[in-house]
Design a protein around this motif. Structure first.
Motif, PDB file in Angstrom:
ATOM      1  N   GLU A 190      34.972  50.709  32.876  1.00  0.00           N
ATOM      2  CA  GLU A 190      34.178  51.093  31.699  1.00  0.00           C
ATOM      3  C   GLU A 190      33.999  49.911  30.763  1.00  0.00           C
ATOM      4  N   TYR A 191      35.065  49.128  30.572  1.00  0.00           N
ATOM      5  CA  TYR A 191      34.979  47.956  29.704  1.00  0.00           C
ATOM      6  C   TYR A 191      33.975  46.951  30.258  1.00  0.00           C
ATOM      7  N   GLN A 192      34.054  46.671  31.553  1.00  0.00           N
ATOM      8  CA  GLN A 192      33.146  45.718  32.168  1.00  0.00           C
ATOM      9  C   GLN A 192      31.695  46.191  32.072  1.00  0.00           C
ATOM     10  N   THR A 193      31.492  47.484  32.116  1.00  0.00           N
ATOM     11  CA  THR A 193      30.141  48.046  32.087  1.00  0.00           C
ATOM     12  C   THR A 193      29.541  48.074  30.687  1.00  0.00           C
TER      13      THR A 193
ATOM     14  N   GLU B 269      31.218  46.789  27.495  1.00  0.00           N
ATOM     15  CA  GLU B 269      31.662  45.897  26.421  1.00  0.00           C
ATOM     16  C   GLU B 269      31.756  44.424  26.796  1.00  0.00           C
ATOM     17  N   ALA B 270      31.986  44.135  28.050  1.00  0.00           N
ATOM     18  CA  ALA B 270      32.261  42.755  28.463  1.00  0.00           C
ATOM     19  C   ALA B 270      31.085  41.826  28.199  1.00  0.00           C
ATOM     20  N   TRP B 271      31.387  40.601  27.816  1.00  0.00           N
ATOM     21  CA  TRP B 271      30.389  39.575  27.585  1.00  0.00           C
ATOM     22  C   TRP B 271      30.038  38.919  28.922  1.00  0.00           C
ATOM     23  N   THR B 272      28.964  38.156  28.930  1.00  0.00           N
ATOM     24  CA  THR B 272      28.548  37.475  30.153  1.00  0.00           C
ATOM     25  C   THR B 272      29.641  36.552  30.676  1.00  0.00           C
ATOM     26  N   TRP B 273      30.347  35.855  29.792  1.00  0.00           N
ATOM     27  CA  TRP B 273      31.383  34.941  30.249  1.00  0.00           C
ATOM     28  C   TRP B 273      32.511  35.695  30.948  1.00  0.00           C
ATOM     29  N   GLU B 274      32.709  36.973  30.584  1.00  0.00           N
ATOM     30  CA  GLU B 274      33.723  37.770  31.264  1.00  0.00           C
ATOM     31  C   GLU B 274      33.256  38.166  32.664  1.00  0.00           C
ATOM     32  N   HIS B 275      31.957  38.364  32.823  1.00  0.00           N
ATOM     33  CA  HIS B 275      31.411  38.602  34.159  1.00  0.00           C
ATOM     34  C   HIS B 275      31.482  37.314  34.984  1.00  0.00           C
ATOM     35  N   GLN B 276      31.341  36.171  34.334  1.00  0.00           N
ATOM     36  CA  GLN B 276      31.530  34.899  35.027  1.00  0.00           C
ATOM     37  C   GLN B 276      32.959  34.800  35.561  1.00  0.00           C
TER      38      GLN B 276
ATOM     39  N   LEU C 259      34.800  37.243  36.357  1.00  0.00           N
ATOM     40  CA  LEU C 259      34.925  38.216  37.437  1.00  0.00           C
ATOM     41  C   LEU C 259      34.446  37.625  38.762  1.00  0.00           C
ATOM     42  N   VAL C 260      33.499  36.692  38.706  1.00  0.00           N
ATOM     43  CA  VAL C 260      33.050  36.011  39.919  1.00  0.00           C
ATOM     44  C   VAL C 260      34.238  35.344  40.604  1.00  0.00           C
ATOM     45  N   ARG C 261      35.131  34.792  39.821  1.00  0.00           N
ATOM     46  CA  ARG C 261      36.258  34.028  40.362  1.00  0.00           C
ATOM     47  C   ARG C 261      37.475  34.895  40.662  1.00  0.00           C
TER      48      ARG C 261
ATOM     49  N   LEU D 103      31.980  44.328  42.830  1.00  0.00           N
ATOM     50  CA  LEU D 103      30.654  44.280  43.441  1.00  0.00           C
ATOM     51  C   LEU D 103      29.617  44.941  42.548  1.00  0.00           C
ATOM     52  N   SER D 104      29.964  46.082  41.970  1.00  0.00           N
ATOM     53  CA  SER D 104      29.033  46.811  41.111  1.00  0.00           C
ATOM     54  C   SER D 104      28.630  45.993  39.889  1.00  0.00           C
ATOM     55  N   ILE D 105      29.604  45.372  39.242  1.00  0.00           N
ATOM     56  CA  ILE D 105      29.327  44.588  38.032  1.00  0.00           C
ATOM     57  C   ILE D 105      28.541  43.330  38.364  1.00  0.00           C
ATOM     58  N   LEU D 106      28.958  42.608  39.401  1.00  0.00           N
ATOM     59  CA  LEU D 106      28.295  41.350  39.741  1.00  0.00           C
ATOM     60  C   LEU D 106      26.890  41.566  40.279  1.00  0.00           C
TER      61      LEU D 106
END
Length: 238
Positions: free
Chosen positions: A67-70, A72-79, A81-83, A102-105
Motif C-alpha cells: 500500500e505504501y509503495q502504491t 505514498e512512495a516517491w520515485t526514488w523509492e521505486h528506484q 525497489l529496482v535494486r 513486479l507490480s510497482i516496477l
C-alpha cells in the motif's frame, strides 16, 4: 517485512505482541549486522530507506508495504525497489514480495515526469554527497560516475517495464543493461561504454574500500569512461 495479520501474543516463554516480536527481531538482526568487530562491520544497513523513512517501523506487514509503495512512495523509492531482492525468508513471503515488486516496477509512467524526478534526485545526491574537487573524481557521486550508471539502469526499468516486464528480473546494473540491449532500448555502443565504465569504476572503488582510502581518482585517469557515461545520460535523461 512480515506476513503477520494479527497482534496476537507469541507462544514463547515470555509472550509479547506478535508485531512487537517482529520489531525486536529486526532490531536484533540490525545489531548483528552493524556491530563493529576487529574485522570491521559485517554489513552496512541504511534503515532510512524503509517506508516512511526514520519515522517508519523497522518491520511492517508486507501488504502495508504494498500500500505504501502504491500510494505514498516517491520515485526514488521505486528506484531503490529496482535494486531490491529477497535474500532470506519464508517462500510464501518471498513470492508475494516478488509479485509486489513486479507490480510497482511495471506501473505506467509519464516519461517527461519520470526523467525530471530522476534528474532532480541525482542532482540532489551530487550536491550533497560528492567529495569531488577540480583534480579529483568521486567514483560514486561525480557526474559520469557509478551513480549515473545506476540511475540510467533504474530509469530503463521504471520507464519500460510496463511493456517489458523481463526488465524487472534482475537487480544488478549489468544484467539490466544487457536486457535493455536485447530489447533494443539502448544501442550496443551504450551497453559497451556503460558496462566497461561501471566495471572499471567498481574495481577502483573496491580497492579503495579495502585500503580504507577515499573513493576518489584523478580526473585525468578515466576521461573516456566519464565522458561516455555523461553523453549517454544526456541522451536518455536530458
Amino acid at each position: 517485512m512480515h506476513g503477520c495479520q494479527s497482534s496476537k501474543e507469541t507462544d514463547g516463554k515470555k509472550a509479547i505482541d506478535s508485531r512487537q516480536f517482529y520489531l525486536k527481531l529486526a532490531q536484533r538482526l540490525l545489531h548483528l549486522f552493524t556491530t563493529r568487530t576487529m574485522s570491521g562491520e559485517l554489513y552496512e544497513v541504511d534503515t532510512r530507506l524503509r517506508p516512511s523513512g526514520a519515522s517508519g517501523l523497522l518491520a511492517i506487514n508486507i501488504e502495508t508495504f504494498y500500500e505504501y509503495q502504491t500510494t505514498e512512495a516517491w520515485t526514488w523509492e521505486h528506484q531503490a525497489l529496482v535494486r531490491s531482492r529477497i535474500v532470506a525468508g519464508d517462500d510464501i513471503l518471498a513470492k508475494r514480495f516478488d509479485q509486489i515488486r513486479l507490480s510497482i516496477l511495471s506501473t505506467s509512467r509519464e516519461n517527461d515526469v519520470l526523467t525530471k524526478q530522476i534528474a532532480e534526485m541525482r542532482t540532489k545526491m551530487h550536491d550533497n554527497l560528492s567529495k569531488e574537487t577540480e583534480e579529483l573524481f568521486d567514483l560514486k557521486q561525480s557526474r559520469g560516475g557509478i551513480a549515473d550508471i545506476e540511475f540510467i539502469s533504474q530509469y530503463l526499468v521504471l520507464q519500460f517495464a510496463e511493456k517489458h516486464p523481463e526488465l524487472t528480473k534482475y537487480s544488478d546494473n549489468i544484467r539490466i543493461l544487457n536486457c535493455a540491449l536485447e530489447l533494443k532500448l539502448i544501442e550496443q555502443a551504450d551497453f559497451d561504454s556503460l558496462t566497461q565504465a561501471y566495471i572499471e569504476f567498481r574495481e577502483h572503488y573496491h580497492k579503495a574500500s579495502l585500503n580504507n582510502a577515499k573513493k576518489l581518482l584523478s580526473v585525468k585517469a578515466l576521461p573516456t569512461h566519464i565522458g561516455q557515461v555523461r553523453k549517454t545520460w544526456t541522451r536518455l535523461l536530458g
